[in-house]
Design an enzyme around this catalytic site. Structure first.
Site, mmCIF file in Angstrom:
data_model
loop_
_atom_site.group_PDB
_atom_site.id
_atom_site.type_symbol
_atom_site.label_atom_id
_atom_site.label_comp_id
_atom_site.label_asym_id
_atom_site.label_seq_id
_atom_site.Cartn_x
_atom_site.Cartn_y
_atom_site.Cartn_z
ATOM 1 N N ASN A 159 0.778 -1.225 0.000
ATOM 2 C CA ASN A 159 0.000 0.000 0.000
ATOM 3 C C ASN A 159 0.810 1.275 0.000
ATOM 4 O O ASN A 159 1.802 1.401 0.696
ATOM 5 C CB ASN A 159 -0.906 0.014 1.239
ATOM 6 C CG ASN A 159 -2.327 -0.337 0.878
ATOM 7 O OD1 ASN A 159 -2.876 0.250 -0.042
ATOM 8 N ND2 ASN A 159 -2.905 -1.294 1.564
ATOM 9 N N CYS A 160 0.363 2.221 -0.814
ATOM 10 C CA CYS A 160 0.852 3.590 -0.732
ATOM 11 C C CYS A 160 -0.331 4.420 -0.257
ATOM 12 O O CYS A 160 -1.113 4.921 -1.058
ATOM 13 C CB CYS A 160 1.327 4.069 -2.089
ATOM 14 S SG CYS A 160 2.693 3.093 -2.707
ATOM 15 N N VAL A 161 -0.503 4.493 1.057
ATOM 16 C CA VAL A 161 -1.617 5.252 1.639
ATOM 17 C C VAL A 161 -1.073 6.097 2.771
ATOM 18 O O VAL A 161 0.080 5.955 3.163
ATOM 19 C CB VAL A 161 -2.727 4.317 2.199
ATOM 20 C CG1 VAL A 161 -3.496 3.668 1.087
ATOM 21 C CG2 VAL A 161 -2.150 3.273 3.138
#
Lengths: 428, 346
Positions: free
Chosen positions: A242-244
């Site tokens: 994830n890129c959050v």
């Protein structure tokens, strides 16, 4: 199914001529580590490695993922099945975990959704990775690599490094052994049939487009909710891609050490029966959300659950998925508790969630991610300080003489929605 | 430290309902309940003046009365202002709340009042002022005054204020972080077991009640209507001139598109930090559909496209802030004769 997760204690870390565990001191051969991290990935142009210890005046940003180094010493399968090892089922036998240390992937950023870790100062109260001895990898990729390829390259480099370091703990003597045992939900252990049956509903943030979580190497985006053993989770079957926003990103480390699974195992047979875990995704379209929630609710019901713990990753869009699970389960008479963080505005005066259901009457809050904090300057920055102004939780003018002012949102793991931390919010 | 106390005509010992129309007056030293407050505050604080105003006068001239009373308070340079307690008296509660709010925001001096939870003054002022919970009648005077005095001294000394249950004030509706003794996971399992056993438990976040907007009837004669585009997907001119934040936006931008037929990767980009920006940056029309809006304009399906669009970032932006943006933008659009809007999100 029995997994013995063994803690191998790491209390110091330094560079050495080879990678070995000497008592509780981990010596790391830098070139060996770099070679392992790079692997055969032609997209990676360079990797640099740094050590960051708790208490040091060090800031790491932007951070993508954190991984606990581990090694499988007994039983089927290997580390990070489907990505590093084969796809054989994990969750049995013995695994050694190098407790007290972690691999942190940082450096050149994929999106603007990564976070920071301070190794000392006020920010260190908010991230679990301020308390670990960190091997930080700054990974650079070829110019023109697409964001999706870039994400994959960084993800795999971190996992390879964790496996490389984990190997040093193969012959170490564990200081603690956690024994996790999965029993079939349909044959309750004699004498405890009266205890309430609990299912864990584990929502994996997986919407595609850099919001991905991997289950045995398969992207959960295209998953229908399914059953997974708690032992598989604790043995590295779930990996973050994830890129959050950093505050409520479930890193691979969080998945490897899922606190809800740990808590349910701990109390299994004492004041509850841990019936199983349903993993589901959080997609972006309404039909996909409804499909996942209804399918997941059905599985929980099938397990004859009395109650369920629902956890999230991220905010806004996933609020809707969580509410659907909650309302669906409560409608079936299955009592729920949901863990969520809040986005109540900097002053805390706004409503905290993007969706709601009156049935969500038991909620655990892991804090208001909008609350601001001033982080004083650090002597050393690993990564790139300037990205703070573009990072989620930062803003233009974040950097001043006194340090950087950010929302907790920018601190990795600050408001973790698996309930990893102590932070909460209350009305005042 | 110096303290000024505010009372209505009844507690200020001027008279009952027949005196409710009197204008504010100043009396030296403590009056009525002020004597009790002085006793409770002890030697650390001195009530130097009491301001008394009729409830009706205040209710009928809120702005004027507030100004007058604020000026009287300023003359005494207090370190702390007390008002009431107002118990369940509605007009008095509003007056106490309004004065305390003005003192805090305009003089920067701590102020505190006390009311019964159902006093209408609570809903209006609990977010800006500490309101100590009292009983509905004067029978609660001593208890209320005790809690007010204790909290007032803490505030005046700049000491940290604990949660409402501990300090005795009514919850202000503000979410504040704190470190709990157990992890979230542990609290969740404990809460679930209590819920299953039917034992009392306290949710850590009571669900909010959301605004529900009733849709307007469909637009008639679209071909005569000016249409505007708004997005929370963060599409801004390349370089993000207004520095709209990637998350928790504190601002929105208004951008001229009168000369543009479509957006391009060279002219626009997204500032949004909550989604994969690859495809929005490649073709910003995917998020702000200027290209098809121009088609509709050319084909005569809409009358005219508004020459500006508005953009913010919806990522983690608080609902209260978004509501404020919406009110400002709507006012401008209505003034400019815009009758329909397409809002795109991500």
């Amino acid at each position: 199914m029995v997994l013995e997760l063994c803690s191998v204690s790491v209390e110091d870390i330094s560079w050495g001529r080879k990678t070995i565990l000497d008592g509780t001191a981990l010596l790391v051969h830098r070139e060996g580590l770099l070679a392992a991290a790079k692997g055969n990935d032609h997209r990676i142009t360079s990797v640099k490695a740094f050590i960051a210890r708790p208490g040091e005046s060090v800031r790491i940003l932007p951070v993508k993922d954190v991984i606990e180094p581990r090694v499988k010493v007994e039983g089927k399968g290997g580390m990070f099945p489907g990505l590093i090892s084969g796809v054989e089922t994990v969750g049995t036998g013995r695994t050694h975990a190098l407790r007290g240390c972690a691999v942190v992937t940082a450096g050149q950023v994929v999106g603007v959704q990564e976070g920071l870790i301070d190794m000392s100062g006020p920010g260190a109260h908010y991230s679990p990775f301020s308390r670990t001895l960190n091997i930080v990898l700054a990974v650079n990729v070829k110019y023109g690599t697409s964001p999706h390829e870039h994400e994959e390259a960084l993800r795999l480099a971190g996992l390879r490094a964790a496996v490389y370091l984990g190997e040093a703990g193969r012959n170490a003597k564990p200081v603690d052994v956690e024994r996790f045992e999965v029993r079939s939900p349909f044959t309750p252990k004699r004498g405890n049939a009266d205890l309430p049956g609990i299912v864990y509903v584990y929502m994996l943030l997986s919407q595609g487009l850099l919001h991905d979580t991997y289950l045995y190497g398969q992207n959960a985006t295209s998953l229908l909710p399914t059953l997974i053993m708690g032992t598989e989770i604790m043995d590295g079957a779930i990996v973050s891609g994830n890129c959050v926003s950093a505050c409520d990103k479930n890193t691979t480390y969080h998945h490897q050490n899922n606190p809800v699974v740990r808590e349910l195992f701990k109390r299994d047979g004492i004041d509850l029966r841990f019936l199983g875990t349903v993993v589901g995704n959080c997609n972006v379209t309404l039909p996909a959300k409804l499909r996942a929630a209804q399918y997941g609710v059905k599985l929980v019901e099938f397990l004859c659950a009395d109650g369920a713990v629902i956890t999230k990753e991220g905010f806004g869009n996933p609020d809707a998925d969580a509410m659907m699970y909650c309302a669906g389960l409560e409608q079936m008479g299955i009592r729920t508790v949901m863990i969520t963080d809040e986005f109540a505005g900097v002053d805390g005066a706004s409503q905290s969630l993007a969706d709601t259901t009156p049935r969500a009457d038991a909620v655990v809050s892991t804090g208001n991610a909008n609350e601001r904090i001033l982080l004083p300057p650090m002597e050393k920055v690993i990564g790139d300080m300037r990205v703070i102004e573009r990072m989620a939780g930062g803003q233009s003018g974040s950097i001043s003489q006194e340090g950087i002012t950010v929302e907790l949102q920018a601190i990795l793991g600050a408001t973790n929605e698996l309930g990893f931390e102590f932070l909460s919010a209350r009305e005042e | 430290m110096k303290v000024v106390h505010y009372l209505n005509q009844f507690f200020g010992q001027i008279g009952a309902e027949d005196k409710a129309g009197i204008e504010p007056v100043v009396k030296t030293g403590p009056v009525g309940p002020g004597v009790l407050f002085q006793e409770l505050l002890g030697s650390e604080a001195e009530i130097t003046a009491t301001i008394v105003c009729g409830d009706n006068y205040f209710a009928e001239h809120i702005d004027k009365a507030t100004e007058k009373i604020l000026a009287m308070i300023t003359d005494y340079h207090p370190d702390l202002v007390l008002a009431g307690p107002a118990f369940n008296a509605g007009r008095y509660g509003i007056a106490c709340g309004a004065i305390c709010a003005a003192v805090v925001s305009r003089l920067g001096v701590p102020a505190i009042t006390g009311m019964f939870a159902e006093n209408p003054g609570v809903e209006s002022f609990r977010k800006t002022v500490y309101i100590v919970a009292t009983r509905g009648t004067t029978a609660g005077m001593r208890d209320g005054a005790l809690k007010m005095a204790r909290l007032a001294l803490k505030l005046a000394k700049g000491q940290p204020i604990g949660p409402p249950g501990e300090e005795g004030y009514l919850p202000r509706g503000l979410r504040k972080n704190y470190f709990a003794p157990e992890t979230g996971a542990s609290r969740a399992v404990t809460m679930l077991l209590k819920k299953l056993k039917g034992e009392p438990f306290l949710t850590e976040y009571p669900m909010p009640v959301f605004d529900r907007v009733v849709p307007l009837p469909p637009v008639e004669r679209m071909s005569e209507v000016t249409l505007a585009l708004i997005t929370s997907g963060g599409i801004v001119p390349k370089g993000n001139p207004d520095r709209v934040e990637a998350s928790s936006a504190t601002k929105y931008g208004k951008y001229d598109i009168s000369a543009l037929q479509r957006l391009t990767a060279e002219s626009h980009e997204t500032a949004h930090g909550g989604y994969d920006p690859t495809y929005a940056n490649e073709d910003p029309n995917r998020v702000l559909p200027l290209d098809v809006a121009r088609d509709l304009e050319r084909e005569g399906i809409i009358g005219r496209l508004y020459p500006y669009y508005y953009a913010t970032v919806g990522n983690g932006t608080s609902v209260a802030r978004a509501g404020q943006f919406a009110r400002e933008i709507a006012t401008e659009l209505i003034a400019d004769g815009v009758r329909a809007v397409i809002i795109t999100s991500t």
